[in-house]
Design an enzyme around this catalytic site. Structure first.
Site, PDB file in Angstrom:
ATOM      1  NE  ARG A  47      36.523  42.124  28.445  1.00  0.00           N
ATOM      2  CZ  ARG A  47      37.769  42.505  28.525  1.00  0.00           C
ATOM      3  NH1 ARG A  47      38.092  43.784  28.348  1.00  0.00           N
ATOM      4  NH2 ARG A  47      38.725  41.646  28.797  1.00  0.00           N
ATOM      5  CB  THR A  62      44.518  29.698  40.212  1.00  0.00           C
ATOM      6  OG1 THR A  62      44.013  31.023  40.007  1.00  0.00           O
ATOM      7  CG2 THR A  62      46.010  29.686  39.931  1.00  0.00           C
ATOM      8  CE  LYS A 119      39.909  29.625  40.061  1.00  0.00           C
ATOM      9  NZ  LYS A 119      39.135  30.594  40.816  1.00  0.00           N
ATOM     10  CE1 TYR A 134      45.019  38.049  46.975  1.00  0.00           C
ATOM     11  CE2 TYR A 134      42.871  37.233  46.294  1.00  0.00           C
ATOM     12  CZ  TYR A 134      44.247  37.130  46.292  1.00  0.00           C
ATOM     13  OH  TYR A 134      44.848  36.126  45.592  1.00  0.00           O
ATOM     14  N   GLY A 179      35.021  32.693  36.144  1.00  0.00           N
ATOM     15  CA  GLY A 179      34.786  31.687  37.180  1.00  0.00           C
ATOM     16  C   GLY A 179      34.330  32.293  38.501  1.00  0.00           C
ATOM     17  CB  ALA A 180      35.619  35.080  40.561  1.00  0.00           C
ATOM     18  CG  ASP A 227      36.597  30.522  44.259  1.00  0.00           C
ATOM     19  OD1 ASP A 227      37.362  30.609  45.233  1.00  0.00           O
ATOM     20  OD2 ASP A 227      36.989  30.531  43.082  1.00  0.00           O
TER      21      ASP A 227
HETATM   22  P1  NAP Z   1      38.335  35.277  34.766  1.00  0.00           P
HETATM   23  O1  NAP Z   1      37.764  33.897  34.733  1.00  0.00           O
HETATM   24  O2  NAP Z   1      39.459  35.659  33.870  1.00  0.00           O
HETATM   25  O3  NAP Z   1      37.102  36.294  34.531  1.00  0.00           O
HETATM   26  C1  NAP Z   1      37.262  37.687  34.493  1.00  0.00           C
HETATM   27  C2  NAP Z   1      36.008  38.301  33.901  1.00  0.00           C
HETATM   28  O4  NAP Z   1      36.164  39.718  33.875  1.00  0.00           O
HETATM   29  C3  NAP Z   1      35.739  37.877  32.445  1.00  0.00           C
HETATM   30  O5  NAP Z   1      34.359  37.845  32.211  1.00  0.00           O
HETATM   31  C4  NAP Z   1      36.393  39.020  31.670  1.00  0.00           C
HETATM   32  O6  NAP Z   1      35.894  39.174  30.362  1.00  0.00           O
HETATM   33  C5  NAP Z   1      35.966  40.196  32.532  1.00  0.00           C
HETATM   34  N1  NAP Z   1      36.778  41.379  32.296  1.00  0.00           N
HETATM   35  C6  NAP Z   1      38.124  41.475  32.303  1.00  0.00           C
HETATM   36  N2  NAP Z   1      38.495  42.743  32.025  1.00  0.00           N
HETATM   37  C7  NAP Z   1      37.356  43.452  31.823  1.00  0.00           C
HETATM   38  C8  NAP Z   1      37.086  44.804  31.486  1.00  0.00           C
HETATM   39  N3  NAP Z   1      38.069  45.691  31.304  1.00  0.00           N
HETATM   40  N4  NAP Z   1      35.791  45.188  31.379  1.00  0.00           N
HETATM   41  C9  NAP Z   1      34.787  44.302  31.547  1.00  0.00           C
HETATM   42  N5  NAP Z   1      34.982  42.990  31.859  1.00  0.00           N
HETATM   43  C10 NAP Z   1      36.262  42.575  31.998  1.00  0.00           C
HETATM   44  O7  NAP Z   1      38.840  35.598  36.249  1.00  0.00           O
HETATM   45  P2  NAP Z   1      38.217  35.074  37.634  1.00  0.00           P
HETATM   46  O8  NAP Z   1      38.925  33.855  38.070  1.00  0.00           O
HETATM   47  O9  NAP Z   1      36.754  35.057  37.504  1.00  0.00           O
HETATM   48  O10 NAP Z   1      38.707  36.236  38.614  1.00  0.00           O
HETATM   49  C11 NAP Z   1      38.145  37.535  38.537  1.00  0.00           C
HETATM   50  C12 NAP Z   1      38.675  38.379  39.699  1.00  0.00           C
HETATM   51  O11 NAP Z   1      38.246  37.807  40.944  1.00  0.00           O
HETATM   52  C13 NAP Z   1      40.207  38.438  39.758  1.00  0.00           C
HETATM   53  O12 NAP Z   1      40.580  39.727  40.169  1.00  0.00           O
HETATM   54  C14 NAP Z   1      40.547  37.428  40.832  1.00  0.00           C
HETATM   55  O13 NAP Z   1      41.747  37.725  41.510  1.00  0.00           O
HETATM   56  C15 NAP Z   1      39.360  37.609  41.775  1.00  0.00           C
HETATM   57  N6  NAP Z   1      39.110  36.402  42.590  1.00  0.00           N
HETATM   58  C16 NAP Z   1      39.114  36.545  43.921  1.00  0.00           C
HETATM   59  C17 NAP Z   1      38.860  35.454  44.708  1.00  0.00           C
HETATM   60  C18 NAP Z   1      38.875  35.613  46.206  1.00  0.00           C
HETATM   61  O14 NAP Z   1      38.912  34.604  46.902  1.00  0.00           O
HETATM   62  N7  NAP Z   1      38.837  36.822  46.708  1.00  0.00           N
HETATM   63  C19 NAP Z   1      38.580  34.199  44.144  1.00  0.00           C
HETATM   64  C20 NAP Z   1      38.566  34.093  42.742  1.00  0.00           C
HETATM   65  C21 NAP Z   1      38.843  35.213  41.970  1.00  0.00           C
HETATM   66  P3  NAP Z   1      36.791  38.585  29.148  1.00  0.00           P
HETATM   67  O15 NAP Z   1      36.626  37.086  29.242  1.00  0.00           O
HETATM   68  O16 NAP Z   1      36.188  39.206  27.959  1.00  0.00           O
HETATM   69  O17 NAP Z   1      38.214  38.997  29.413  1.00  0.00           O
END
Ligand code: NAP
Length: 290
Positions: A157, A66, A70, A228, A136-137, A106
């Site tokens: 963004r 995680t 990742k 979640y 990643g998500a 995922d």
């Molecule tokens: P990540 O790789 O850090 O990506 C987050 C994305 O959101 C990035 O593009 C980030 O942009 C953007 N972001 C963050 N704050 C923002 C804001 N205020 N306005 C606009 N864009 C914003 O995280 P991730 O692993 O993809 O996870 C994202 C979410 O999905 C998390 O909440 C995680 O818990 C959830 N998730 C859930 C599952 C599940 O099984 N349910 C699986 C994976 C992830 P920047 O790079 O500019 O910050």
């Protein structure tokens, strides 16, 4: 004959909020398999390298990966499964034919959860998905929709992140539209599925929502939040109040965990075991917070 001991775990940092041990330990128990799912709070490459050696020596049978590793994990692998290659992120590691393999469950978790919640007809409609966030998500959700013939738009963004997303996907023949994360651009979309793939609204920042407060939700969209914790984010609570169909990320979390467990053990977690463990934990957590 000695029984196989399963040493499983999660690499990332920080890890204290992870629900994964709960899910995988419940599955190990239900199947009567000896072993445990551990948390490995690792910050640097030396820590990742050590754990990969443990996989190679078959002292660890499987790892989840995680934030923040990742993508960085890719350089430690002998082989990357096609889905992880396209998504550009690995969430599951194991040894296969002597090679350390990086996989991504995922996309499968997201797709299977949509199928479970909204049915095959909804997916076969080949509609439009609007994904907020480009990490990643978001890539996993985009991949799952594109594989099923959907049109996908991603709101970012940072334009550099959007360009990278578009060029990584296009090098695999997949087309995504990238838009700026602004009201002007969001309003022009009319998706069938609106997905929050940002961490905005996650505990402890539960008063935040990624969708602008003064912008109506797209009129025909189902609203899906990958978060979640909390189970009902502000993004979902508003959608529910407006009579929309909604779904949080717990179903995806459970299905991706079941898929990883299957890769590591060759066995299916018995139906409902991970789900029950998850909801029992959430229920107790809510009672303790009252
Ligand atoms: P990540 O790789 O850090 O990506 C987050 C994305 O959101 C990035 O593009 C980030 O942009 C953007 N972001 C963050 N704050 C923002 C804001 N205020 N306005 C606009 N864009 C914003 O995280 P991730 O692993 O993809 O996870 C994202 C979410 O999905 C998390 O909440 C995680 O818990 C959830 N998730 C859930 C599952 C599940 O099984 N349910 C699986 C994976 C992830 P920047 O790079 O500019 O910050």
């Amino acid at each position: 004959m000695t029984e196989q001991l399963f040493t499983l775990g999660l690499i990332g940092y920080p890890l204290s909020h992870s629900r994964s041990p709960l899910l995988h330990n419940a599955a190990l128990r239900a199947l009567g398999l000896p072993g445990k799912y551990h948390l490995f709070p690792v910050r640097n490459a030396a820590g990742i390298s050590y754990l990969c050696q443990q996989i190679r020596q078959e002292r660890i049978q499987g790892l989840n990966v995680t934030i923040p590793h990742k993508r960085t994990i890719l350089s430690f692998l002998d082989e990357t499964k096609p889905v992880a290659e396209v998504v550009g992120a690995v969430n599951t590691l194991y040894l296969q034919d002597g090679k350390i393999v990086g996989d991504n469950t995922d996309a499968e978790g997201f797709l299977q959860d949509i199928l479970k919640a909204f049915g095959r007809d909804f997916i076969h409609r080949q509609g439009r998905g609007l994904i907020l966030g480009a990490g990643g998500a978001a890539r996993a959700a985009a991949y799952a929709l594109l594989q099923n013939g959907w049109n996908v738009t991603v709101a970012v963004r940072r334009s550099s992140q959007g360009n990278q997303f578009r060029s990584d996907f296009s090098s695999h023949g997949l087309v995504v539209d990238i838009i700026d994360f602004s009201k002007d651009h969001l309003v022009r979309n009319n998706p069938d599925l609106l997905i929050n793939a940002t961490p905005v609204g996650m505990t402890p920042n539960i008063a935040d929502s990624p969708w602008p407060a003064d912008l109506p939700y797209p009129n025909k969209a189902i609203i899906y939040d990958l978060i979640y914790n909390p189970p009902k984010t502000k993004f979902l609570a508003r959608a529910k109040m407006e009579g929309k169909q909604t779904r949080n990320g717990s179903g995806m979390l459970i299905i991706q965990a079941e898929a990883s467990f299957n890769r590591w053990t060759g066995l299916q977690s018995p139906p409902g075991v991970m789900q029950k463990a998850f909801y029992r934990f959430e229920h107790n957590l809510q009672r303790s917070e009252v």
